[in-house]
Each structure stands twice: as C-alpha cells, then as structure tokens.
Scaffold this motif. Structure first.
Motif, PDB file in Angstrom:
ATOM      1  N   LYS A  22     -36.289 -23.048  34.985  1.00  0.00           N
ATOM      2  CA  LYS A  22     -35.532 -24.185  35.534  1.00  0.00           C
ATOM      3  C   LYS A  22     -35.008 -23.886  36.935  1.00  0.00           C
ATOM      4  N   ASN A  23     -34.327 -22.769  37.087  1.00  0.00           N
ATOM      5  CA  ASN A  23     -33.639 -22.538  38.359  1.00  0.00           C
ATOM      6  C   ASN A  23     -34.589 -22.181  39.502  1.00  0.00           C
ATOM      7  N   ALA A  24     -35.832 -21.815  39.171  1.00  0.00           N
ATOM      8  CA  ALA A  24     -36.855 -21.684  40.213  1.00  0.00           C
ATOM      9  C   ALA A  24     -37.399 -23.078  40.536  1.00  0.00           C
ATOM     10  N   ALA A  25     -37.700 -23.836  39.500  1.00  0.00           N
ATOM     11  CA  ALA A  25     -38.325 -25.154  39.704  1.00  0.00           C
ATOM     12  C   ALA A  25     -37.421 -26.097  40.500  1.00  0.00           C
ATOM     13  N   VAL A  26     -36.119 -26.076  40.206  1.00  0.00           N
ATOM     14  CA  VAL A  26     -35.231 -27.022  40.914  1.00  0.00           C
ATOM     15  C   VAL A  26     -35.048 -26.651  42.378  1.00  0.00           C
ATOM     16  N   ALA A  27     -35.446 -25.433  42.767  1.00  0.00           N
ATOM     17  CA  ALA A  27     -35.444 -25.062  44.193  1.00  0.00           C
ATOM     18  C   ALA A  27     -36.814 -25.329  44.815  1.00  0.00           C
ATOM     19  N   ASP A 118     -19.791 -28.053  34.525  1.00  0.00           N
ATOM     20  CA  ASP A 118     -18.431 -27.763  34.959  1.00  0.00           C
ATOM     21  C   ASP A 118     -18.060 -26.349  34.508  1.00  0.00           C
ATOM     22  N   LEU A 119     -18.183 -25.408  35.453  1.00  0.00           N
ATOM     23  CA  LEU A 119     -17.912 -24.003  35.122  1.00  0.00           C
ATOM     24  C   LEU A 119     -16.725 -23.503  35.932  1.00  0.00           C
ATOM     25  N   GLY A 120     -15.856 -24.440  36.385  1.00  0.00           N
ATOM     26  CA  GLY A 120     -14.757 -24.100  37.291  1.00  0.00           C
ATOM     27  C   GLY A 120     -15.129 -24.551  38.690  1.00  0.00           C
ATOM     28  N   ARG A 122     -16.808 -24.845  42.123  1.00  0.00           N
ATOM     29  CA  ARG A 122     -18.125 -24.394  42.595  1.00  0.00           C
ATOM     30  C   ARG A 122     -18.336 -24.900  44.024  1.00  0.00           C
ATOM     31  N   PRO A 123     -17.639 -24.287  44.991  1.00  0.00           N
ATOM     32  CA  PRO A 123     -17.762 -24.755  46.371  1.00  0.00           C
ATOM     33  C   PRO A 123     -19.141 -24.440  46.961  1.00  0.00           C
ATOM     34  N   ILE A 124     -19.448 -25.085  48.101  1.00  0.00           N
ATOM     35  CA  ILE A 124     -20.709 -24.754  48.795  1.00  0.00           C
ATOM     36  C   ILE A 124     -20.419 -24.272  50.226  1.00  0.00           C
ATOM     37  N   ASP A 125     -19.219 -23.704  50.419  1.00  0.00           N
ATOM     38  CA  ASP A 125     -18.832 -23.241  51.762  1.00  0.00           C
ATOM     39  C   ASP A 125     -19.813 -22.211  52.332  1.00  0.00           C
ATOM     40  N   GLN A 126     -20.364 -21.358  51.470  1.00  0.00           N
ATOM     41  CA  GLN A 126     -21.280 -20.319  51.964  1.00  0.00           C
ATOM     42  C   GLN A 126     -22.609 -20.932  52.425  1.00  0.00           C
ATOM     43  N   PRO A 303     -26.820 -11.655  33.062  1.00  0.00           N
ATOM     44  CA  PRO A 303     -26.651 -12.989  33.666  1.00  0.00           C
ATOM     45  C   PRO A 303     -25.527 -13.809  33.033  1.00  0.00           C
ATOM     46  N   THR A 304     -24.746 -14.442  33.901  1.00  0.00           N
ATOM     47  CA  THR A 304     -23.701 -15.359  33.407  1.00  0.00           C
ATOM     48  C   THR A 304     -24.317 -16.466  32.544  1.00  0.00           C
ATOM     49  N   ASP A 305     -25.565 -16.841  32.829  1.00  0.00           N
ATOM     50  CA  ASP A 305     -26.202 -17.915  32.058  1.00  0.00           C
ATOM     51  C   ASP A 305     -26.573 -17.486  30.638  1.00  0.00           C
ATOM     52  N   LEU A 370     -24.676 -26.819  29.559  1.00  0.00           N
ATOM     53  CA  LEU A 370     -26.032 -26.401  29.153  1.00  0.00           C
ATOM     54  C   LEU A 370     -26.045 -25.131  28.293  1.00  0.00           C
ATOM     55  N   ARG A 371     -25.479 -24.040  28.815  1.00  0.00           N
ATOM     56  CA  ARG A 371     -25.565 -22.763  28.070  1.00  0.00           C
ATOM     57  C   ARG A 371     -24.589 -22.754  26.900  1.00  0.00           C
ATOM     58  N   ALA A 372     -23.469 -23.480  27.035  1.00  0.00           N
ATOM     59  CA  ALA A 372     -22.552 -23.630  25.913  1.00  0.00           C
ATOM     60  C   ALA A 372     -23.284 -24.346  24.770  1.00  0.00           C
TER      61      ALA A 372
HETATM   62  N1  EPU Z   1     -19.654 -19.661  45.463  1.00  0.00           N
HETATM   63  C1  EPU Z   1     -18.729 -19.958  46.437  1.00  0.00           C
HETATM   64  N2  EPU Z   1     -19.168 -20.609  47.556  1.00  0.00           N
HETATM   65  C2  EPU Z   1     -20.457 -20.974  47.734  1.00  0.00           C
HETATM   66  C3  EPU Z   1     -21.383 -20.664  46.743  1.00  0.00           C
HETATM   67  C4  EPU Z   1     -20.959 -20.007  45.597  1.00  0.00           C
HETATM   68  O1  EPU Z   1     -17.537 -19.662  46.321  1.00  0.00           O
HETATM   69  O2  EPU Z   1     -20.774 -21.557  48.789  1.00  0.00           O
HETATM   70  C5  EPU Z   1     -19.200 -18.949  44.262  1.00  0.00           C
HETATM   71  C6  EPU Z   1     -19.348 -19.810  43.010  1.00  0.00           C
HETATM   72  O3  EPU Z   1     -18.222 -20.627  42.821  1.00  0.00           O
HETATM   73  C7  EPU Z   1     -19.527 -18.768  41.933  1.00  0.00           C
HETATM   74  C8  EPU Z   1     -20.312 -17.670  42.641  1.00  0.00           C
HETATM   75  O4  EPU Z   1     -20.091 -17.861  44.041  1.00  0.00           O
HETATM   76  O5  EPU Z   1     -18.280 -18.266  41.544  1.00  0.00           O
HETATM   77  C9  EPU Z   1     -21.806 -17.657  42.378  1.00  0.00           C
HETATM   78  O6  EPU Z   1     -22.339 -18.951  42.561  1.00  0.00           O
HETATM   79  P1  EPU Z   1     -23.867 -19.240  42.899  1.00  0.00           P
HETATM   80  O7  EPU Z   1     -23.929 -19.899  44.226  1.00  0.00           O
HETATM   81  O8  EPU Z   1     -24.646 -17.975  42.709  1.00  0.00           O
HETATM   82  O9  EPU Z   1     -24.246 -20.244  41.765  1.00  0.00           O
HETATM   83  P2  EPU Z   1     -25.004 -21.631  41.863  1.00  0.00           P
HETATM   84  O10 EPU Z   1     -26.031 -21.590  42.938  1.00  0.00           O
HETATM   85  O11 EPU Z   1     -24.029 -22.739  41.855  1.00  0.00           O
HETATM   86  C10 EPU Z   1     -26.924 -20.898  40.240  1.00  0.00           C
HETATM   87  C11 EPU Z   1     -27.549 -21.438  39.001  1.00  0.00           C
HETATM   88  C12 EPU Z   1     -26.565 -21.318  37.845  1.00  0.00           C
HETATM   89  C13 EPU Z   1     -26.207 -19.854  37.671  1.00  0.00           C
HETATM   90  C14 EPU Z   1     -25.677 -19.267  38.974  1.00  0.00           C
HETATM   91  C15 EPU Z   1     -25.411 -17.776  38.917  1.00  0.00           C
HETATM   92  C16 EPU Z   1     -29.017 -23.143  39.838  1.00  0.00           C
HETATM   93  C17 EPU Z   1     -29.303 -24.573  40.020  1.00  0.00           C
HETATM   94  N3  EPU Z   1     -27.887 -22.835  39.222  1.00  0.00           N
HETATM   95  O12 EPU Z   1     -25.745 -21.664  40.469  1.00  0.00           O
HETATM   96  O13 EPU Z   1     -27.261 -21.769  36.705  1.00  0.00           O
HETATM   97  O14 EPU Z   1     -25.207 -19.735  36.685  1.00  0.00           O
HETATM   98  O15 EPU Z   1     -26.619 -19.512  40.040  1.00  0.00           O
HETATM   99  O16 EPU Z   1     -26.555 -17.083  38.561  1.00  0.00           O
HETATM  100  O17 EPU Z   1     -29.814 -22.283  40.193  1.00  0.00           O
HETATM  101  C18 EPU Z   1     -27.446 -22.613  34.518  1.00  0.00           C
HETATM  102  O18 EPU Z   1     -28.666 -22.556  34.657  1.00  0.00           O
HETATM  103  O19 EPU Z   1     -26.900 -22.829  33.410  1.00  0.00           O
HETATM  104  C19 EPU Z   1     -26.595 -22.414  35.682  1.00  0.00           C
HETATM  105  C20 EPU Z   1     -25.322 -22.770  35.691  1.00  0.00           C
END
Ligand code: EPU
Length: 427
Positions: A22-27, A118-120, A122-126, A303-305, A370-372
């Motif tokens: 899944k997480n490869a395909a969605v990218a 909803d895992l808490g 989840r910003p995208i600042d990075q 993995p957290t997942d 999902l994982r829950a």
């Molecule tokens: N984070 C930030 N800022 C950012 C990006 C991330 O603070 O700009 C924090 C997140 O809040 C988190 C940590 O960094 O605490 C790691 O987040 P990451 O960016 O790695 O996670 P993600 O890209 O949101 C992907 C998977 C998740 C998987 C995580 C960790 C996808 C679509 N989702 O999420 O998959 O848990 O990486 O491996 O690839 C799942 O499949 O059930 C799932 C939740």
C-alpha cells in the motif's frame, strides 16, 4: 454499513499470497504524473486508498485504465489540473504525494491538507521545508496547501525527524529540479526504495535510497516504464501475527523476508517458529507465547504499523510486556477495544504495559483506524466466541481481500451489512 463477524478459535492453516505494498503504491501512482509518457504499474493492491488515488489522478486529467485486477496504465500526457480538493484529499493521508508530484511536473500544486488515520498530530512542516529548499514557496489557506516555483532547483535538506512522507515527496519533486538535491536523515523504509526504483526506471537519477543520505540529480524528462510494486511488508507481518495468535501453521508467499526481519525476530523471541525461504516465510504458532518488549522505530526498526497487531499478540502471552510507540503520539486508541475482550493493558502516554491474559473473549468492538482494525481481527480470530467488528472501512483502506484470504486459511469470518437504523439504535 458493514461489519465483520468472526467466530474465534480456529487454528489457521495453509498458504496465503501477499499483495502489493500500500505505502509504495500510494506514492508510485502520483509519481507516475512526472512521466512524459504512459506508464504501466503492476502488483497494485485492491484497496480503497488506491481507488481514491485513481480518482485524484483522473480529476487531474490523467487517463487511468485497469488492465487487469492488479495492473494499471496511467497516461499523464493530458494533465489539465493542479488542484486536489478536500472531498478527495480527506480520504487518505497519501494525498500529500500530489504536492511533490505536481510541483515536479508543472511547478504548481494546490492540495488540501490530507486526511488518513488519526494517530495524533501529523504535520507536514518537513515536506514544506524540503520544497522550500528546492526553491518553491508555500502558503496554506482554507486548509489548502499552495506550492509554486518559477524554477525548481536542487537543494540540501536535513529532516528534523525521519519522515517517510517527507522523504518521498521531496524525492519526487527533486527528480525534475535543476541540479543536485541531497536529503539527509532520510527514511529508509522499503517503500522509499521502491519509489526510487520506480522513478529511476523512468530515467530519474536517484542514489542512496535505503540509506539515510539520498542524492538526486534532476533530469529534464522522465519516460514511460513498466514496473512491479514490492510486496506489502505490513500485510505480511499481519498474517505472521495471525498465524502465531491462532496457533496455526501458515506459509506466507510472495514476500521479501529481509523486510520482515524485525517482526521475525520478535516473534521468535516470543517462542513462535518462523522459517524463512527465498520469497516466503512459514509461521508456526505452537506452544505458549512468551512476553517481549517492543519499541517502534523507523526502518529497519520495528514498524509502528505493526504495533497494534503485535500488542494484541502480547495479550495472549505469559508475563508482562512493555510496548513503546516512538513514532506517533496517539497510537494506543485500540487498547479500549481490546479491554472489552478481556485484555489487561495500561497506557501512559507512549508506553503500554501489557499483562498477558492467555485468552481473549469475543465482544462487539470497532476498528479505530487501519492497523487498529487489523488488531481487532487478530483478537477476534484468537478469542473464544464471537467478535463483531464495526467501522471496517478503515481495514479495507489497506488490506486487499483480507476476509477472503482469511477464509481460505480456515477462519470463520463473514462480512455482513448492518442497516443504518440498527446502528443508530445501538449508539
Ligand atoms: N512528522 C512531522 N512533520 C512532518 C512529517 C512527519 O512532525 O512534516 C512526524 C509525524 O507526526 C510522525 C513522524 O514524523 O510523528 C513520522 O511521520 P512520517 O512522515 O514518517 O509518517 P507519514 O508519512 O505520515 C507513513 C505511512 C504510515 C506509517 C508512517 C511511519 C503512508 C501513506 N503512510 O506516514 O502508514 O505509519 O509513514 O512509517 O506511507 C499505515 O499504513 O497504517 C500508516 C499509518
């Protein structure tokens, strides 16, 4: 509204094949937009996150055709839009990948802030910091992220934390930037490597994916390709835990055993037999399960997942186990549901203390995410009596034909439709 009804206690036996990741395909689906020619992608999992990705691609003007159940052809040549609205973006986290893909392709993107589990917080600042290093400006208005550049240029990015989404997003845009981009503290997950391999198969120049420094030299054009997605590490891990939890004997086929190592090691520590072959693993759950301590970490860590699934298994073990969630703030919400089935778990922030109870009892529960949801299935299969799981749409976001695969292993699981009024009355 649908739910799963599981009669627990069957020891699962037989063979199961793992679907594409899944997480490869969605990218990879959004990344296909970067190509100047049609691409063919194989081993696509049949899950709702993919349905949403396809809807977004089509809304942007890409031509998308399913060639068979697992193969997709994407023709991005007549892209007409650069906007992903809330009605589509809210359905999955990975909608953020359209930021990097559109920025790389046409230098502008408007994508609504993503939804997902909803895992808490989840910003995208990075991600935005990475795009800024490539000379793109960003603004957020009304929940919509706007990115723009007049000339994408290579840059140096050091991520404050390991981020899967951030690494993949910057990698996509950087493929088309002028010059060299260096990502430090990059994520090393198998799906990052898969995305890099996919982009390289279209003519990108990415080195170091799978290590914590990735170097990308931008290219002018990306061409068509035919590419097969890697097997899903988490689906495989979930079936490994299912075999262990039911005291079964299951051959899990079409996997990359190296991707499963952190899971294999913990299961072996718990007394489960795991045999590794070239592209399969056999899991035999005989005898008593032992306690184990787990800490989730970026790859190659645990993995957290897989955290909710292994925690569920630990409720069946002897002794006290400690599980530390170090990636997300809030990934223990499912614990309340397990308690309804007799689990003894206390949670303090990011740490759960699990007192093994040996056996769970069936109960009505719901999938919080999902994982829950996968954890509820494991609990239900191992429990005495009947477990009913609501909100299974979360599970269907990421597990391809799970009910069918489980039934083929001898599980007593059925999907039933509950009338909406009955659901309202039950609240
Ligand atoms: N984070 C930030 N800022 C950012 C990006 C991330 O603070 O700009 C924090 C997140 O809040 C988190 C940590 O960094 O605490 C790691 O987040 P990451 O960016 O790695 O996670 P993600 O890209 O949101 C992907 C998977 C998740 C998987 C995580 C960790 C996808 C679509 N989702 O999420 O998959 O848990 O990486 O491996 O690839 C799942 O499949 O059930 C799932 C939740």
């Amino acid at each position: 509204m649908e739910k799963y009804v599981i009669k627990g206690g069957n020891q699962l036996q037989g063979e199961v094949s793992i679907s594409g990741a899944k997480n490869a395909a969605v990218a990879i689906l959004p990344a296909a937009l970067l190509s100047d020619e049609p691409v063919i992608i194989e081993n696509i999992p049949s899950i709702s996150d993919i349905d949403w990705s396809i809807k977004i691609l089509m809304r942007l003007g890409a031509e998308v055709k399913m060639l068979n159940r697992t193969t997709l052809r994407i023709d991005p040549r007549r892209l007409t839009g650069h906007q992903v609205d809330y009605d589509l973006a809210k359905n999955m986290r990975a909608s953020y990948y359209f930021l990097g893909a559109l920025l790389g392709k046409i230098g502008v993107a408007d994508v609504s802030l993503p939804g997902g589990c909803d895992l808490g917080t989840r910003p995208i600042d990075q991600h935005l910091k990475g795009f800024a290093a490539l000379n793109a400006s960003d603004s957020v208005e009304g929940g919509m992220v706007h990115l723009e550049t007049d000339h994408l240029t290579g840059g140096r990015i050091y991520f404050d934390m390991v981020t899967v989404g951030g690494t993949a997003n910057v990698m996509m845009a950087a493929c088309k930037a002028d010059g060299l981009t260096i990502i430090e503290n990059a994520a090393k997950e198998p799906h990052i490597v898969d995305l890099a391999n996919f982009l390289n198969s279209m003519g990108a120049d990415i080195m170091g994916a799978g290590t914590d420094v990735i170097k990308i030299r931008g290219v002018e054009h990306l061409h068509g390709t035919q590419y097969s997605i890697i097997p899903d590490q988490i689906e495989a891990g979930t079936f490994m835990v299912i075999a262990a939890a039911t005291g079964g004997n299951v051959l899990i086929r079409g996997v990359i055993p190296k991707h499963l190592e952190s899971i294999t090691v913990k299961l072996q520590k718990m007394g489960v037999t795991v045999e590794e072959y070239d592209d399969s693993v056999r899991v035999i759950g005989s005898g008593k399960l032992q306690k184990a301590n787990i800490k989730t970490m970026p790859y190659p860590g645990f993995p957290t997942d897989m955290q909710p699934q292994i925690s569920t298994l630990l409720t069946l073990a002897e002794g006290t186990s400690i599980v530390t969630e170090s990636i997300f703030d809030s990934r223990f919400k499912y614990v309340d549901q397990l308690r309804r089935m007799g689990a003894d778990i206390s949670v303090d922030g990011k740490v759960a203390v699990i007192q093994g109870v040996g056996r769970l009892k069936g109960a009505p529960v719901k999938a919080n995410d999902l994982r829950a949801g996968a954890a509820m299935i494991i609990a239900g299969l191992a429990a005495e009596g009947v477990t009913e799981i609501e909100d299974i749409h979360y599970i269907e976001r990421g597990y391809d034909a799970i009910e069918k695969k489980l039934r083929s292993l001898g599980a007593d699981i059925r999907k039933i439709t509950i009338p909406e009024e009955a659901r309202e009355l039950a609240r």
